[in-house]
Scaffold this motif. Structure first.
Motif, PDB file in Angstrom:
ATOM      1  N   THR A  11      -4.006   9.536  -0.023  1.00 26.54           N
ATOM      2  CA  THR A  11      -5.039  10.270  -0.764  1.00 26.54           C
ATOM      3  C   THR A  11      -4.468  10.985  -1.995  1.00 26.54           C
ATOM      4  O   THR A  11      -5.205  11.266  -2.938  1.00 26.54           O
ATOM      5  N   ARG A  12      -3.156  11.261  -1.973  1.00 33.16           N
ATOM      6  CA  ARG A  12      -2.507  11.872  -3.142  1.00 33.16           C
ATOM      7  C   ARG A  12      -2.187  10.834  -4.205  1.00 33.16           C
ATOM      8  O   ARG A  12      -2.357  11.067  -5.392  1.00 33.16           O
ATOM      9  N   ARG A  13      -1.694   9.694  -3.765  1.00 35.08           N
ATOM     10  CA  ARG A  13      -1.329   8.617  -4.689  1.00 35.08           C
ATOM     11  C   ARG A  13      -1.547   7.281  -3.993  1.00 35.08           C
ATOM     12  O   ARG A  13      -0.912   6.994  -2.986  1.00 35.08           O
ATOM     13  N   VAL A  14      -2.429   6.483  -4.542  1.00 35.27           N
ATOM     14  CA  VAL A  14      -2.764   5.202  -3.924  1.00 35.27           C
ATOM     15  C   VAL A  14      -1.611   4.217  -4.141  1.00 35.27           C
ATOM     16  O   VAL A  14      -1.263   3.917  -5.289  1.00 35.27           O
ATOM     17  N   PRO A  15      -1.008   3.720  -3.064  1.00 37.02           N
ATOM     18  CA  PRO A  15       0.114   2.784  -3.228  1.00 37.02           C
ATOM     19  C   PRO A  15      -0.361   1.382  -3.592  1.00 37.02           C
ATOM     20  O   PRO A  15      -1.517   1.019  -3.343  1.00 37.02           O
ATOM     21  N   HIS A  16       0.532   0.610  -4.184  1.00 32.22           N
ATOM     22  CA  HIS A  16       0.224  -0.792  -4.476  1.00 32.22           C
ATOM     23  C   HIS A  16       0.458  -1.660  -3.244  1.00 32.22           C
ATOM     24  O   HIS A  16      -0.063  -2.778  -3.172  1.00 32.22           O
ATOM     25  N   LEU A  17       1.251  -1.151  -2.299  1.00 31.89           N
ATOM     26  CA  LEU A  17       1.568  -1.903  -1.080  1.00 31.89           C
ATOM     27  C   LEU A  17       1.944  -0.918   0.018  1.00 31.89           C
ATOM     28  O   LEU A  17       2.630   0.069  -0.248  1.00 31.89           O
ATOM     29  N   ILE A  18       1.495  -1.203   1.248  1.00 35.38           N
ATOM     30  CA  ILE A  18       1.874  -0.391   2.411  1.00 35.38           C
ATOM     31  C   ILE A  18       2.611  -1.281   3.411  1.00 35.38           C
ATOM     32  O   ILE A  18       2.135  -2.364   3.761  1.00 35.38           O
ATOM     33  N   LEU A  19       3.782  -0.825   3.853  1.00 41.83           N
ATOM     34  CA  LEU A  19       4.516  -1.470   4.941  1.00 41.83           C
ATOM     35  C   LEU A  19       4.292  -0.593   6.166  1.00 41.83           C
ATOM     36  O   LEU A  19       4.803   0.532   6.233  1.00 41.83           O
ATOM     37  N   LEU A  20       3.533  -1.086   7.116  1.00 41.94           N
ATOM     38  CA  LEU A  20       2.983  -0.253   8.187  1.00 41.94           C
ATOM     39  C   LEU A  20       3.495  -0.656   9.567  1.00 41.94           C
ATOM     40  O   LEU A  20       3.283  -1.791  10.014  1.00 41.94           O
ATOM     41  N   ASP A  21       4.132   0.288  10.239  1.00 40.91           N
ATOM     42  CA  ASP A  21       4.592   0.067  11.610  1.00 40.91           C
ATOM     43  C   ASP A  21       3.410   0.102  12.573  1.00 40.91           C
ATOM     44  O   ASP A  21       2.456   0.866  12.387  1.00 40.91           O
ATOM     45  N   TRP A  22       3.489  -0.706  13.619  1.00 37.42           N
ATOM     46  CA  TRP A  22       2.404  -0.752  14.605  1.00 37.42           C
ATOM     47  C   TRP A  22       2.401   0.501  15.477  1.00 37.42           C
ATOM     48  O   TRP A  22       1.367   1.113  15.707  1.00 37.42           O
ATOM     49  N   MET A  23       3.587   0.901  15.939  1.00 35.88           N
ATOM     50  CA  MET A  23       3.704   2.025  16.867  1.00 35.88           C
ATOM     51  C   MET A  23       4.121   3.289  16.118  1.00 35.88           C
ATOM     52  O   MET A  23       5.235   3.381  15.620  1.00 35.88           O
TER      53      MET A  23
ATOM     54  N   ILE B 280       1.327  -4.915   4.870  1.00 37.35           N
ATOM     55  CA  ILE B 280       2.152  -5.765   5.728  1.00 37.35           C
ATOM     56  C   ILE B 280       2.490  -4.962   6.977  1.00 37.35           C
ATOM     57  O   ILE B 280       3.019  -3.859   6.883  1.00 37.35           O
ATOM     58  N   MET B 281       2.173  -5.508   8.145  1.00 41.06           N
ATOM     59  CA  MET B 281       2.490  -4.847   9.402  1.00 41.06           C
ATOM     60  C   MET B 281       3.948  -5.127   9.776  1.00 41.06           C
ATOM     61  O   MET B 281       4.412  -6.265   9.701  1.00 41.06           O
ATOM     62  N   LEU B 282       4.669  -4.070  10.177  1.00 45.58           N
ATOM     63  CA  LEU B 282       6.037  -4.185  10.688  1.00 45.58           C
ATOM     64  C   LEU B 282       5.996  -3.822  12.163  1.00 45.58           C
ATOM     65  O   LEU B 282       5.645  -2.694  12.504  1.00 45.58           O
ATOM     66  N   THR B 283       6.354  -4.739  13.031  1.00 44.79           N
ATOM     67  CA  THR B 283       6.218  -4.449  14.447  1.00 44.79           C
ATOM     68  C   THR B 283       7.124  -5.280  15.324  1.00 44.79           C
ATOM     69  O   THR B 283       7.537  -6.374  14.945  1.00 44.79           O
TER      70      THR B 283
ATOM     71  N   GLN C 134      -0.810   8.085  16.252  1.00 51.43           N
ATOM     72  CA  GLN C 134      -1.816   7.067  16.562  1.00 51.43           C
ATOM     73  C   GLN C 134      -1.251   5.718  16.151  1.00 51.43           C
ATOM     74  O   GLN C 134      -0.239   5.636  15.457  1.00 51.43           O
ATOM     75  N   SER C 135      -1.874   4.638  16.566  1.00 50.11           N
ATOM     76  CA  SER C 135      -1.339   3.314  16.268  1.00 50.11           C
ATOM     77  C   SER C 135      -1.529   2.971  14.793  1.00 50.11           C
ATOM     78  O   SER C 135      -2.475   3.427  14.133  1.00 50.11           O
ATOM     79  N   GLY C 136      -0.611   2.151  14.294  1.00 52.41           N
ATOM     80  CA  GLY C 136      -0.741   1.676  12.928  1.00 52.41           C
ATOM     81  C   GLY C 136      -2.010   0.861  12.750  1.00 52.41           C
ATOM     82  O   GLY C 136      -2.613   0.835  11.675  1.00 52.41           O
ATOM     83  N   LEU C 137      -2.421   0.196  13.835  1.00 46.01           N
ATOM     84  CA  LEU C 137      -3.650  -0.598  13.799  1.00 46.01           C
ATOM     85  C   LEU C 137      -4.866   0.291  13.532  1.00 46.01           C
ATOM     86  O   LEU C 137      -5.766  -0.072  12.774  1.00 46.01           O
ATOM     87  N   ARG C 138      -4.866   1.474  14.137  1.00 47.26           N
ATOM     88  CA  ARG C 138      -5.973   2.412  13.927  1.00 47.26           C
ATOM     89  C   ARG C 138      -5.970   2.934  12.487  1.00 47.26           C
ATOM     90  O   ARG C 138      -7.031   3.080  11.868  1.00 47.26           O
ATOM     91  N   LEU C 139      -4.776   3.222  11.959  1.00 50.86           N
ATOM     92  CA  LEU C 139      -4.676   3.656  10.569  1.00 50.86           C
ATOM     93  C   LEU C 139      -5.149   2.547   9.637  1.00 50.86           C
ATOM     94  O   LEU C 139      -5.879   2.810   8.667  1.00 50.86           O
ATOM     95  N   LEU C 140      -4.764   1.320   9.930  1.00 52.86           N
ATOM     96  CA  LEU C 140      -5.185   0.186   9.114  1.00 52.86           C
ATOM     97  C   LEU C 140      -6.707   0.060   9.100  1.00 52.86           C
ATOM     98  O   LEU C 140      -7.323  -0.186   8.058  1.00 52.86           O
ATOM     99  N   SER C 141      -7.307   0.250  10.267  1.00 52.39           N
ATOM    100  CA  SER C 141      -8.766   0.196  10.364  1.00 52.39           C
ATOM    101  C   SER C 141      -9.413   1.267   9.491  1.00 52.39           C
ATOM    102  O   SER C 141     -10.435   1.027   8.826  1.00 52.39           O
ATOM    103  N   ARG C 142      -8.813   2.449   9.471  1.00 56.05           N
ATOM    104  CA  ARG C 142      -9.336   3.545   8.648  1.00 56.05           C
ATOM    105  C   ARG C 142      -9.216   3.210   7.159  1.00 56.05           C
ATOM    106  O   ARG C 142     -10.134   3.483   6.376  1.00 56.05           O
ATOM    107  N   ILE C 143      -8.087   2.619   6.779  1.00 59.55           N
ATOM    108  CA  ILE C 143      -7.878   2.223   5.382  1.00 59.55           C
ATOM    109  C   ILE C 143      -8.910   1.177   4.962  1.00 59.55           C
ATOM    110  O   ILE C 143      -9.522   1.275   3.894  1.00 59.55           O
TER     111      ILE C 143
END
Length: 227
Positions: free
Chosen positions: A44-56, A81-84, A60-69
């Motif tokens: 919300t402060r700075r929109v990234p061009h790419l997110i590398l997101l861990d599942w765990m 890109i999910m990292l898991t 909360q789960s990375g999957l839940r954060l991804l759903s929110r995004i």
């Protein structure tokens, strides 16, 4: 020129350092957070061009954060890109169905991660790539920052360069002033919408005989078009 900003969301310091090391030669700006809450605050402060997101993640789960995004209009187009460590096919399908653009299983090859990140940015955000962009006789080289119209190299300001690069990456598409502010300068930069009009006028002047390519779409915004 706009920097490519990558956000790493990972709670294992060793993995975070490995990813940072992998990306060190890309020239991208990299930031890292350890939880979904910190990630959302950062986005919300700075929109990234790419997110590398861990599942765990710890909160909360990375999957839940991804759903929110993906459910937020402002952030839904961010490449992820999910990292898991999860390698089961059903887990990969769950990640992709939630909106992940790619999936890298730990342990991963640093070179593969960088290659996938580059490929994803070329596909999802071509204005962040390093390949020359051309349209209707206008050519922009991101590496040398050279812009040519036909065979003539033109002088162009930094703000107009960024605007032209974005429009060249998305020809024949209309963008509102607010979209251009967000996509070209980032919504963390304090620029008024009417300033976009000034940069468009300067861009047209710089393009000389190709100024007609930058079209005004009344009550909407601007686009790059030959029509």
């Amino acid at each position: 020129m706009s920097e490519t900003f990558v956000l790493i969301v990972e709670d294992e310091p060793a993995i975070t350092e490995l990813v940072k090391y992998s990306l060190r030669d890309t020239g991208w700006t990299v930031s890292a957070v350890q939880s979904a809450g910190e990630a959302w605050e950062s986005i919300t402060r700075r929109v990234p061009h790419l997110i590398l997101l861990d599942w765990m993640l710890p909160d909360q789960s990375g999957l839940r954060l991804l759903s929110r995004i993906r459910s937020d209009r402002q952030f839904m187009a961010i490449p992820v890109i999910m990292l898991t460590a999860k390698s089961m096919e059903e887990d990969k399908i769950a990640g992709l169905n939630t909106g992940a653009d790619d999936y890298v299983t730990k342990p991963f090859s640093p070179r593969e991660l960088v290659a996938r990140a580059r490929a994803l940015l070329r596909r999802k955000a071509p204005e962040q790539g390093a390949e020359p962009l051309t349209f209707a006789g206008v050519r922009l080289d991101p590496l040398s920052m050279a812009v040519t119209v036909g065979d003539e190299r033109i002088e162009i300001g930094n703000a107009e360069f960024k605007l032209l690069k974005f429009l060249l990456a998305h020809p024949e598409r209309v963008f509102s002033r607010s979209q251009l502010l967000d996509k070209v300068w980032g919504d963390h930069v304090a620029i008024e919408e009417r300033t976009v009009d000034v940069h468009v006028l300067r861009l047209r002047k710089a393009l000389k005989g190709a100024d007609y390519l930058v079209k005004t779409v009344r009550s909407v915004g601007y686009m790059l078009s030959e029509k």
